[in-house]
Design a protein around this motif. Sequence first.
Motif, PDB file in Angstrom:
ATOM      1  N   GLU A 152      23.478 -40.632 -73.819  1.00 48.71           N
ATOM      2  CA  GLU A 152      22.986 -41.151 -72.579  1.00 48.71           C
ATOM      3  C   GLU A 152      21.832 -41.833 -72.966  1.00 48.71           C
ATOM      4  OE1 GLU A 152      20.560 -39.588 -68.538  1.00 48.71           O
ATOM      5  OE2 GLU A 152      21.979 -38.221 -69.758  1.00 48.71           O
ATOM      6  N   ASN A 153      20.972 -41.378 -73.877  1.00 51.16           N
ATOM      7  CA  ASN A 153      19.621 -41.908 -74.244  1.00 51.16           C
ATOM      8  C   ASN A 153      19.980 -43.402 -74.980  1.00 51.16           C
ATOM      9  OD1 ASN A 153      17.988 -39.958 -73.262  1.00 51.16           O
ATOM     10  ND2 ASN A 153      17.617 -39.291 -75.333  1.00 51.16           N
ATOM     11  N   ALA A 154      20.976 -43.435 -75.717  1.00 53.75           N
ATOM     12  CA  ALA A 154      21.389 -44.737 -76.412  1.00 53.75           C
ATOM     13  C   ALA A 154      21.872 -45.510 -75.448  1.00 53.75           C
ATOM     14  CB  ALA A 154      22.475 -44.264 -77.358  1.00 53.75           C
ATOM     15  N   LEU A 155      22.568 -45.212 -74.380  1.00 54.25           N
ATOM     16  CA  LEU A 155      23.018 -46.111 -73.346  1.00 54.25           C
ATOM     17  C   LEU A 155      21.952 -46.701 -72.610  1.00 54.25           C
ATOM     18  CD1 LEU A 155      26.298 -44.484 -72.080  1.00 54.25           C
ATOM     19  CD2 LEU A 155      26.161 -46.573 -73.305  1.00 54.25           C
ATOM     20  N   LYS A 156      20.935 -45.765 -72.140  1.00 59.95           N
ATOM     21  CA  LYS A 156      19.828 -46.442 -71.425  1.00 59.95           C
ATOM     22  C   LYS A 156      18.832 -47.274 -72.451  1.00 59.95           C
ATOM     23  CE  LYS A 156      19.447 -42.917 -67.964  1.00 59.95           C
ATOM     24  NZ  LYS A 156      18.687 -41.962 -67.208  1.00 59.95           N
ATOM     25  N   THR A 209       6.347 -54.046 -63.394  1.00 57.27           N
ATOM     26  CA  THR A 209       7.326 -53.742 -62.333  1.00 57.27           C
ATOM     27  C   THR A 209       7.945 -52.579 -62.402  1.00 57.27           C
ATOM     28  OG1 THR A 209       7.466 -56.541 -62.569  1.00 57.27           O
ATOM     29  CG2 THR A 209       9.330 -55.173 -61.387  1.00 57.27           C
ATOM     30  N   THR A 210       8.249 -52.012 -61.320  1.00 58.88           N
ATOM     31  CA  THR A 210       8.935 -50.693 -61.224  1.00 58.88           C
ATOM     32  C   THR A 210      10.320 -51.336 -60.835  1.00 58.88           C
ATOM     33  OG1 THR A 210       6.989 -49.566 -60.511  1.00 58.88           O
ATOM     34  CG2 THR A 210       9.199 -48.483 -60.056  1.00 58.88           C
ATOM     35  N   PHE A 211      11.662 -50.595 -61.393  1.00 57.69           N
ATOM     36  CA  PHE A 211      12.843 -50.665 -61.048  1.00 57.69           C
ATOM     37  C   PHE A 211      13.572 -49.517 -61.490  1.00 57.69           C
ATOM     38  CE2 PHE A 211      12.240 -51.991 -65.467  1.00 57.69           C
ATOM     39  CZ  PHE A 211      13.379 -51.592 -66.061  1.00 57.69           C
ATOM     40  N   VAL A 212      14.977 -49.569 -61.008  1.00 50.15           N
ATOM     41  CA  VAL A 212      15.806 -48.466 -61.366  1.00 50.15           C
ATOM     42  C   VAL A 212      16.835 -48.577 -62.656  1.00 50.15           C
ATOM     43  CG1 VAL A 212      17.810 -46.994 -60.407  1.00 50.15           C
ATOM     44  CG2 VAL A 212      15.837 -47.874 -59.149  1.00 50.15           C
ATOM     45  N   GLN A 250      17.244 -43.925 -62.426  1.00 51.92           N
ATOM     46  CA  GLN A 250      15.988 -43.270 -62.667  1.00 51.92           C
ATOM     47  C   GLN A 250      15.022 -44.638 -62.651  1.00 51.92           C
ATOM     48  OE1 GLN A 250      16.240 -41.276 -66.606  1.00 51.92           O
ATOM     49  NE2 GLN A 250      16.996 -39.582 -65.623  1.00 51.92           N
ATOM     50  N   ILE A 251      13.711 -44.054 -62.153  1.00 52.46           N
ATOM     51  CA  ILE A 251      12.847 -45.077 -62.106  1.00 52.46           C
ATOM     52  C   ILE A 251      12.228 -45.443 -63.511  1.00 52.46           C
ATOM     53  CG2 ILE A 251      10.320 -45.346 -61.358  1.00 52.46           C
ATOM     54  CD1 ILE A 251      12.360 -45.165 -59.099  1.00 52.46           C
ATOM     55  N   ALA A 252      12.088 -46.609 -63.574  1.00 51.00           N
ATOM     56  CA  ALA A 252      11.608 -47.509 -64.859  1.00 51.00           C
ATOM     57  C   ALA A 252      10.489 -48.419 -64.723  1.00 51.00           C
ATOM     58  CB  ALA A 252      12.743 -47.940 -65.698  1.00 51.00           C
ATOM     59  N   ARG A 309      11.698 -42.347 -67.965  1.00 51.54           N
ATOM     60  CA  ARG A 309      11.721 -40.700 -68.593  1.00 51.54           C
ATOM     61  C   ARG A 309      13.312 -40.516 -68.459  1.00 51.54           C
ATOM     62  NH1 ARG A 309       7.408 -38.503 -69.301  1.00 51.54           N
ATOM     63  NH2 ARG A 309       5.384 -39.249 -68.746  1.00 51.54           N
ATOM     64  N   ASP A 310      13.744 -39.515 -69.619  1.00 49.98           N
ATOM     65  CA  ASP A 310      14.896 -38.956 -69.908  1.00 49.98           C
ATOM     66  C   ASP A 310      15.178 -37.911 -68.974  1.00 49.98           C
ATOM     67  OD1 ASP A 310      13.570 -37.466 -71.269  1.00 49.98           O
ATOM     68  OD2 ASP A 310      14.812 -37.736 -73.099  1.00 49.98           O
ATOM     69  N   ARG A 311      16.492 -37.243 -69.106  1.00 51.16           N
ATOM     70  CA  ARG A 311      16.781 -36.160 -68.192  1.00 51.16           C
ATOM     71  C   ARG A 311      15.774 -34.977 -68.667  1.00 51.16           C
ATOM     72  NH1 ARG A 311      22.410 -33.857 -69.876  1.00 51.16           N
ATOM     73  NH2 ARG A 311      23.271 -35.960 -69.546  1.00 51.16           N
TER      74      ARG A 311
END
Length: 139
Positions: free
Chosen positions: A42-46, A83-86, A90-92, A117-119
């Motif tokens: 999941e971290n790799a994909l994000k 800038t805040t986005f999804v 998840q908020i990024a 932030r990750d899970r």
Amino acid sequence: MTSNIKKITGFGLLEVVIALGVLSVGVLGLVKMQAYMEVKAENALKTLDALHIAETQMELFTTRAESTAGGTIHYESISASTTTFVLDNQIAKKIITVKSDVPVSNAKDITVKIEWRDRRNDLRTVELKTVISKYSEFD
């Protein structure tokens, strides 16, 4: 006449319990490894998604021209922003920092940083840096 043939017996209860204990430890290790690999995947994909967003922003800066009619961004309009986005539900944040005090005149040091932030609520970042001159190769 006495017989030298020994009696063949099966496994004892203690041996079976020990074998089940060893097997259960191995299975628990595999379950833990599966959960760990799922988080890493999941971290790799994000991270790939964040890298794509950062590269897209960098491309906007590097393909600019002296006037906005010839490119995407005017050199003078490049400034710091957040800038805040999804990012995958998840908020990024996309943080762009610009420093004009680089050793080269008429240049800006630009950093594009994506944070999320990750899970497990650990902060993850992708950061790209470049220096952009006032003079474009397309001018």
